[in-house]
Design an enzyme around this catalytic site. Structure first.
Site, PDB file in Angstrom:
ATOM      1  N   GLN A 122     -39.557  21.592 -39.384  1.00 43.10           N
ATOM      2  CA  GLN A 122     -38.895  20.637 -38.491  1.00 43.10           C
ATOM      3  C   GLN A 122     -39.338  19.228 -38.886  1.00 43.10           C
ATOM      4  O   GLN A 122     -40.522  18.916 -38.820  1.00 43.10           O
ATOM      5  CB  GLN A 122     -39.341  20.966 -37.056  1.00 43.10           C
ATOM      6  CG  GLN A 122     -38.959  19.971 -36.022  1.00 43.10           C
ATOM      7  CD  GLN A 122     -40.090  19.781 -35.013  1.00 43.10           C
ATOM      8  OE1 GLN A 122     -41.135  20.426 -35.090  1.00 43.10           O
ATOM      9  NE2 GLN A 122     -39.885  18.896 -34.068  1.00 43.10           N
ATOM     10  N   SER A 125     -41.062  13.548 -37.285  1.00 42.64           N
ATOM     11  CA  SER A 125     -42.014  12.430 -37.297  1.00 42.64           C
ATOM     12  C   SER A 125     -41.978  11.666 -38.610  1.00 42.64           C
ATOM     13  O   SER A 125     -41.799  12.263 -39.681  1.00 42.64           O
ATOM     14  CB  SER A 125     -43.436  12.945 -37.091  1.00 42.64           C
ATOM     15  OG  SER A 125     -43.512  13.737 -35.939  1.00 42.64           O
ATOM     16  N   SER A 157     -45.246  20.505 -40.478  1.00 39.78           N
ATOM     17  CA  SER A 157     -45.917  21.798 -40.624  1.00 39.78           C
ATOM     18  C   SER A 157     -45.095  22.698 -41.540  1.00 39.78           C
ATOM     19  O   SER A 157     -43.855  22.652 -41.516  1.00 39.78           O
ATOM     20  CB  SER A 157     -46.054  22.481 -39.255  1.00 39.78           C
ATOM     21  OG  SER A 157     -46.671  21.617 -38.334  1.00 39.78           O
ATOM     22  N   GLU A 240     -39.701  23.570 -28.455  1.00 40.20           N
ATOM     23  CA  GLU A 240     -41.029  23.463 -29.055  1.00 40.20           C
ATOM     24  C   GLU A 240     -42.117  23.537 -27.983  1.00 40.20           C
ATOM     25  O   GLU A 240     -43.068  24.295 -28.103  1.00 40.20           O
ATOM     26  CB  GLU A 240     -41.154  22.153 -29.825  1.00 40.20           C
ATOM     27  CG  GLU A 240     -42.560  21.943 -30.388  1.00 40.20           C
ATOM     28  CD  GLU A 240     -42.657  20.773 -31.363  1.00 40.20           C
ATOM     29  OE1 GLU A 240     -41.976  19.758 -31.152  1.00 40.20           O
ATOM     30  OE2 GLU A 240     -43.424  20.890 -32.329  1.00 40.20           O
ATOM     31  N   ASN A 365     -50.572  14.121 -25.373  1.00 43.82           N
ATOM     32  CA  ASN A 365     -50.820  14.313 -23.939  1.00 43.82           C
ATOM     33  C   ASN A 365     -50.214  13.179 -23.109  1.00 43.82           C
ATOM     34  O   ASN A 365     -49.672  13.407 -22.027  1.00 43.82           O
ATOM     35  CB  ASN A 365     -52.334  14.369 -23.683  1.00 43.82           C
ATOM     36  CG  ASN A 365     -52.912  15.712 -24.079  1.00 43.82           C
ATOM     37  OD1 ASN A 365     -52.204  16.551 -24.641  1.00 43.82           O
ATOM     38  ND2 ASN A 365     -54.187  15.911 -23.787  1.00 43.82           N
ATOM     39  N   GLU A 366     -50.307  11.945 -23.641  1.00 47.17           N
ATOM     40  CA  GLU A 366     -49.765  10.806 -22.879  1.00 47.17           C
ATOM     41  C   GLU A 366     -48.247  10.948 -22.743  1.00 47.17           C
ATOM     42  O   GLU A 366     -47.682  10.702 -21.672  1.00 47.17           O
ATOM     43  CB  GLU A 366     -50.092   9.478 -23.589  1.00 47.17           C
ATOM     44  CG  GLU A 366     -51.570   9.083 -23.561  1.00 47.17           C
ATOM     45  CD  GLU A 366     -52.427   9.932 -24.503  1.00 47.17           C
ATOM     46  OE1 GLU A 366     -51.898  10.500 -25.475  1.00 47.17           O
ATOM     47  OE2 GLU A 366     -53.654  10.040 -24.249  1.00 47.17           O
TER      48      GLU A 366
HETATM   49  C1  FAD Z   1     -50.851  20.109 -35.647  1.00 47.06           C
HETATM   50  C2  FAD Z   1     -49.669  19.190 -35.748  1.00 47.06           C
HETATM   51  C3  FAD Z   1     -48.461  19.684 -36.216  1.00 47.06           C
HETATM   52  C4  FAD Z   1     -47.357  18.818 -36.321  1.00 47.06           C
HETATM   53  N1  FAD Z   1     -46.188  19.327 -36.824  1.00 47.06           N
HETATM   54  C5  FAD Z   1     -45.101  18.527 -36.907  1.00 47.06           C
HETATM   55  C6  FAD Z   1     -43.875  19.029 -37.465  1.00 47.06           C
HETATM   56  O1  FAD Z   1     -43.782  20.189 -37.887  1.00 47.06           O
HETATM   57  N2  FAD Z   1     -42.816  18.195 -37.534  1.00 47.06           N
HETATM   58  C7  FAD Z   1     -42.872  16.904 -37.089  1.00 47.06           C
HETATM   59  O2  FAD Z   1     -41.851  16.210 -37.153  1.00 47.06           O
HETATM   60  N3  FAD Z   1     -44.024  16.388 -36.582  1.00 47.06           N
HETATM   61  C8  FAD Z   1     -45.141  17.166 -36.486  1.00 47.06           C
HETATM   62  N4  FAD Z   1     -46.328  16.654 -35.984  1.00 47.06           N
HETATM   63  C9  FAD Z   1     -46.405  15.232 -35.619  1.00 47.06           C
HETATM   64  C10 FAD Z   1     -46.452  14.991 -34.114  1.00 47.06           C
HETATM   65  O3  FAD Z   1     -45.194  15.250 -33.518  1.00 47.06           O
HETATM   66  C11 FAD Z   1     -46.892  13.533 -33.913  1.00 47.06           C
HETATM   67  O4  FAD Z   1     -48.231  13.437 -34.377  1.00 47.06           O
HETATM   68  C12 FAD Z   1     -46.826  13.101 -32.478  1.00 47.06           C
HETATM   69  O5  FAD Z   1     -45.502  13.033 -32.036  1.00 47.06           O
HETATM   70  C13 FAD Z   1     -47.496  11.722 -32.263  1.00 47.06           C
HETATM   71  O6  FAD Z   1     -47.002  10.782 -33.144  1.00 47.06           O
HETATM   72  P1  FAD Z   1     -47.988   9.871 -34.016  1.00 47.06           P
HETATM   73  O7  FAD Z   1     -48.950  10.767 -34.695  1.00 47.06           O
HETATM   74  O8  FAD Z   1     -47.149   8.962 -34.841  1.00 47.06           O
HETATM   75  O9  FAD Z   1     -48.819   9.018 -32.956  1.00 47.06           O
HETATM   76  P2  FAD Z   1     -48.351   7.713 -32.185  1.00 47.06           P
HETATM   77  O10 FAD Z   1     -46.990   7.934 -31.609  1.00 47.06           O
HETATM   78  O11 FAD Z   1     -48.521   6.536 -33.080  1.00 47.06           O
HETATM   79  O12 FAD Z   1     -49.383   7.658 -31.004  1.00 47.06           O
HETATM   80  C14 FAD Z   1     -50.681   7.061 -31.112  1.00 47.06           C
HETATM   81  C15 FAD Z   1     -51.323   7.069 -29.733  1.00 47.06           C
HETATM   82  O13 FAD Z   1     -50.559   6.228 -28.836  1.00 47.06           O
HETATM   83  C16 FAD Z   1     -50.200   6.941 -27.656  1.00 47.06           C
HETATM   84  N5  FAD Z   1     -48.862   6.537 -27.194  1.00 47.06           N
HETATM   85  C17 FAD Z   1     -47.761   6.353 -27.966  1.00 47.06           C
HETATM   86  N6  FAD Z   1     -46.701   6.011 -27.175  1.00 47.06           N
HETATM   87  C18 FAD Z   1     -47.153   5.995 -25.896  1.00 47.06           C
HETATM   88  C19 FAD Z   1     -46.543   5.716 -24.635  1.00 47.06           C
HETATM   89  N7  FAD Z   1     -45.239   5.412 -24.535  1.00 47.06           N
HETATM   90  N8  FAD Z   1     -47.326   5.801 -23.518  1.00 47.06           N
HETATM   91  C20 FAD Z   1     -48.650   6.120 -23.602  1.00 47.06           C
HETATM   92  N9  FAD Z   1     -49.279   6.369 -24.775  1.00 47.06           N
HETATM   93  C21 FAD Z   1     -48.548   6.319 -25.900  1.00 47.06           C
HETATM   94  C22 FAD Z   1     -50.161   8.396 -28.111  1.00 47.06           C
HETATM   95  O14 FAD Z   1     -50.328   9.273 -27.007  1.00 47.06           O
HETATM   96  C23 FAD Z   1     -51.334   8.468 -29.096  1.00 47.06           C
HETATM   97  O15 FAD Z   1     -52.548   8.636 -28.410  1.00 47.06           O
HETATM   98  C24 FAD Z   1     -47.457  17.465 -35.912  1.00 47.06           C
HETATM   99  C25 FAD Z   1     -48.691  16.975 -35.447  1.00 47.06           C
HETATM  100  C26 FAD Z   1     -49.787  17.817 -35.369  1.00 47.06           C
HETATM  101  C27 FAD Z   1     -51.089  17.265 -34.880  1.00 47.06           C
END
Ligand code: FAD
Length: 405
Positions: A122, A125, A157, A240, A365-366
Site C-alpha cells: 500500500q 505515505s 511495508s 487498515e 496516536n495523535e
Molecule cells: C511499521 C510501519 C509500517 C508502515 N507501513 C506503511 C505502508 O505500508 N504504506 C504507507 O503508505 N505508509 C506506511 N507507514 C507510514 C505511516 O503511515 C506514517 O509513518 C504515518 O502516517 C505518520 O506519518 P509521518 O511518519 O510522515 O509522520 P508525520 O505526519 O510527519 O508526524 C510527525 C508527528 O507529528 C504529529 N502530527 C502530525 N499531524 C498532526 C496533527 N494534525 N495533530 C496532532 N499531531 C500531529 C504526528 O502524530 C507525529 O507524532 C508505516 C509506518 C510504520 C511505522
C-alpha cells in the site's frame, strides 16, 4: 430458518476441522519460514478452503460468515502462521478492491491474492505527506492511452516482496488537495519502479522507499473514480485500522500479561508490589482491548461496520504495546533488549523493538485521537485552512509554485 443448535454444532465441527488441518500443516512452522514456504502455506490454506473465509465465492473466497471466520481465528491463535507478508493484501488492498474495484479488477486480482500467488503493498505515505497524506506530490499525468506516474513513496511495508500495490497520486493540482487524487493498481515489477529497503530499529528492513520514474499505467487500473482517490484511500485506511486492531486481538502477543507474569515468576519478582501493580495495570488494559475487539467483531457479525471506531482499537493497541514495553523492561532489565533468541526474552525483546512503530503505522496516536474526536465523539473538527485552496497554491513538501502544474 436454521435451528440455532444445529448452527452451533456445525460451527463447532468447522472449528474442529480447522484445528485438525492446522495441526497437520502448521505445527512447528517458524513464523518467518521464507517467502517460498509462506507462499506454499498460503496456497495450501486456500486449497483447504480457509483463505478468504468471508470473501465472495465468485472471486475466490468461501462466501461464509463471520462465525466461521471467528472459529478459524480462534483455532489459529495457537499457531504461528507465516502470513505476515500477505497482511496488507488481505487486510487492506483486497477489501478495497472488493469495495470499489471494477468487476475486471476483482476477477483479475482477488483470487491470486487469496492463494498467496501475488503479494500486495500500500503506497500512500511520502517524505512530505504522512499524517497529512492528502498533501502528496507523486503525480500521474494522462498521456495518450496511459497515466504516467512520477514521484516517491516511503515507509512502504513489504514493497520488496510485492507484485502489486495500491498507489495514490495527484491527478489534478488545480483543485483543493483532497479532490485531485486518484488511486491506481501498480505493477511493482515495472522497470520504472525502484524499491529500496529501509532498515528499522529491529535490525530488519521491514519497510522501503519507492521511486516512480515514468511508470505507464493503463486507465483500467484506476481504482474507484478518477480524482475520487481520497474516498478510495479512506476506504483502505478504515480497513487498515480495523485489521491492525482486530488482527492483533487474535494473534499471539509476545509481551502479553501472561508472558510477562511468567517471566516475573521465573525471576522471583512476582511478590514485588511494584511489579505486581504494573502487571495488574497491564492486565486491565489487555482486558479492555480484548473486550472492545470482541464487541467490534460481534457488531461486524451483526452487519454493523466499525468505521471510524476502528481507530479506538488501533489506538488502544498502540498504548498497550508501549505499556507492555515499560513493564517488560522493568521485569527483564537488560534482557528486554537482548535480540537474537527465537524464544523467551529474545522473542519479547524483538516484539518490543517493533512496538513504537505501532504508534505510527496506520496513522499516529495523535491522528487516531483526532479521528475519534471528530467522527466518533462528534467534537468540532480541527481547523483546516487549506481545505478549499487549489493544491498548486499550497506550500507543501518540496512543492514550488511552478512545480505544482
Ligand atoms: C511499521 C510501519 C509500517 C508502515 N507501513 C506503511 C505502508 O505500508 N504504506 C504507507 O503508505 N505508509 C506506511 N507507514 C507510514 C505511516 O503511515 C506514517 O509513518 C504515518 O502516517 C505518520 O506519518 P509521518 O511518519 O510522515 O509522520 P508525520 O505526519 O510527519 O508526524 C510527525 C508527528 O507529528 C504529529 N502530527 C502530525 N499531524 C498532526 C496533527 N494534525 N495533530 C496532532 N499531531 C500531529 C504526528 O502524530 C507525529 O507524532 C508505516 C509506518 C510504520 C511505522
Amino acid at each position: 430458518m436454521t435451528d440455532p443448535d444445529d448452527h452451533a454444532a456445525s460451527l463447532e465441527e468447522y472449528g474442529r476441522r480447522v484445528r485438525a488441518w492446522l495441526e497437520e500443516h502448521a505445527s512447528g512452522l517458524p513464523a518467518d519460514p521464507g517467502l517460498d514456504a509462506a507462499r506454499a502455506f498460503m496456497a495450501a490454506l486456500y486449497d483447504a478452503g480457509y483463505s478468504g473465509i468471508t470473501w465472495p465465492a465468485e472471486y475466490g473466497g468461501q462466501g461464509l460468515g463471520q462465525p466461521e471466520e471467528r472459529a478459524f481465528q480462534q483455532a489459529a491463535r495457537d499457531f504461528a502462521l507465516p502470513l505476515g507478508v500477505f497482511g496488507i493484501g488481505l487486510g487492506m488492498c483486497g477489501p478495497t478492491l472488493l469495495s470499489i474495484g471494477t468487476e475486471e479488477q476483482k476477477r483479475r486480482y482477488v483470487r491470486p491474492l487469496l492463494r498467496g500467488e501475488e503479494i500486495w503493498c500500500q503506497m500512500f505515505s511520502e517524505p512530505g505527506a504522512g499524517s497529512d497524506v492528502a498533501s502528496l506530490q507523486t503525480r500521474a499525468v494522462l498521456d495518450g492511452d496511459a497515466w504516467v506516474v512520477d514521484g516517491q513513496k516511503v515507509w512502504t511495508s513489504v514493497a520488496r516482496q510485492a507484485d502489486f500495490g495500491l498507489l495514490i497520486a495527484r491527478t489534478d493540482p488545480g483543485v483543493p488537495k483532497h479532490q485531485g487524487i486518484t488511486m491506481f493498481v501498480i505493477d511493482m515489477h515495472d522497470p520504472g519502479v525502484t524499491v529500496r529497503p529501509l532498515r528499522d530499529m529491529t535490525g530488519e528492513a521491514h519497510f522501503n522507499e519507492i521511486f516512480f520514474d515514468g511508470v505507464r499505467v493503463a486507465p483500467d487500473q484506476v481504482v474507484g473514480e478518477v480524482n475520487g482517490g481520497w474516498s478510495a484511500a479512506v476506504t483502505t485506511l478504515l480497513h487498515e485500522r480495523v485489521s491492525i486492531g482486530m488482527g492483533a486481538a487474535r494473534t499471539e502477543r509476545p509481551a502479553s500479561f501472561a508472558a510477562l507474569s511468567d517471566a516475573a515468576r521465573e525471576r522471583g519478582l512476582l511478590e514485588d508490589p511494584a511489579v505486581r501493580e504494573q502487571l495488574v495495570d497491564l492486565y486491565l488494559q489487555e482486558r479492555a482491548f480484548d473486550l472492545l475487539n470482541a464487541r467490534l467483531s460481534q457488531e461486524v457479525r451483526a452487519g454493523i461496520q466499525p468505521g471510524a471506531r476502528g481507530s479506538v482499537s488501533k489506538l488502544l493497541l498502540a498504548d498497550l504495546t508501549l505499556r507492555s514495553a515499560d513493564v517488560a523492561s522493568e521485569i527483564l532489565g537488560p534482557e528486554s533488549v537482548a535480540h537474537g533468541a527465537e524464544e523467551g526474552s529474545g522473542k519479547i525483546a524483538r516484539a518490543l523493538s517493533w512496538g513504537p512503530g505501532m504508534a505510527l503505522g496506520g496513522g499516529t496516536n495523535e491522528i487516531m485521537r483526532n479521528i475519534i474526536g471528530d467522527r466518533v465523539l462528534g467534537l468540532p473538527r480541527e481547523p483546516q485552512v487549506d481545505r478549499t485552496v487549489p493544491f498548486r497554491d499550497l506550500k507543501v513538501g518540496t512543492q514550488e509554485k511552478e512545480a505544482g502544474r
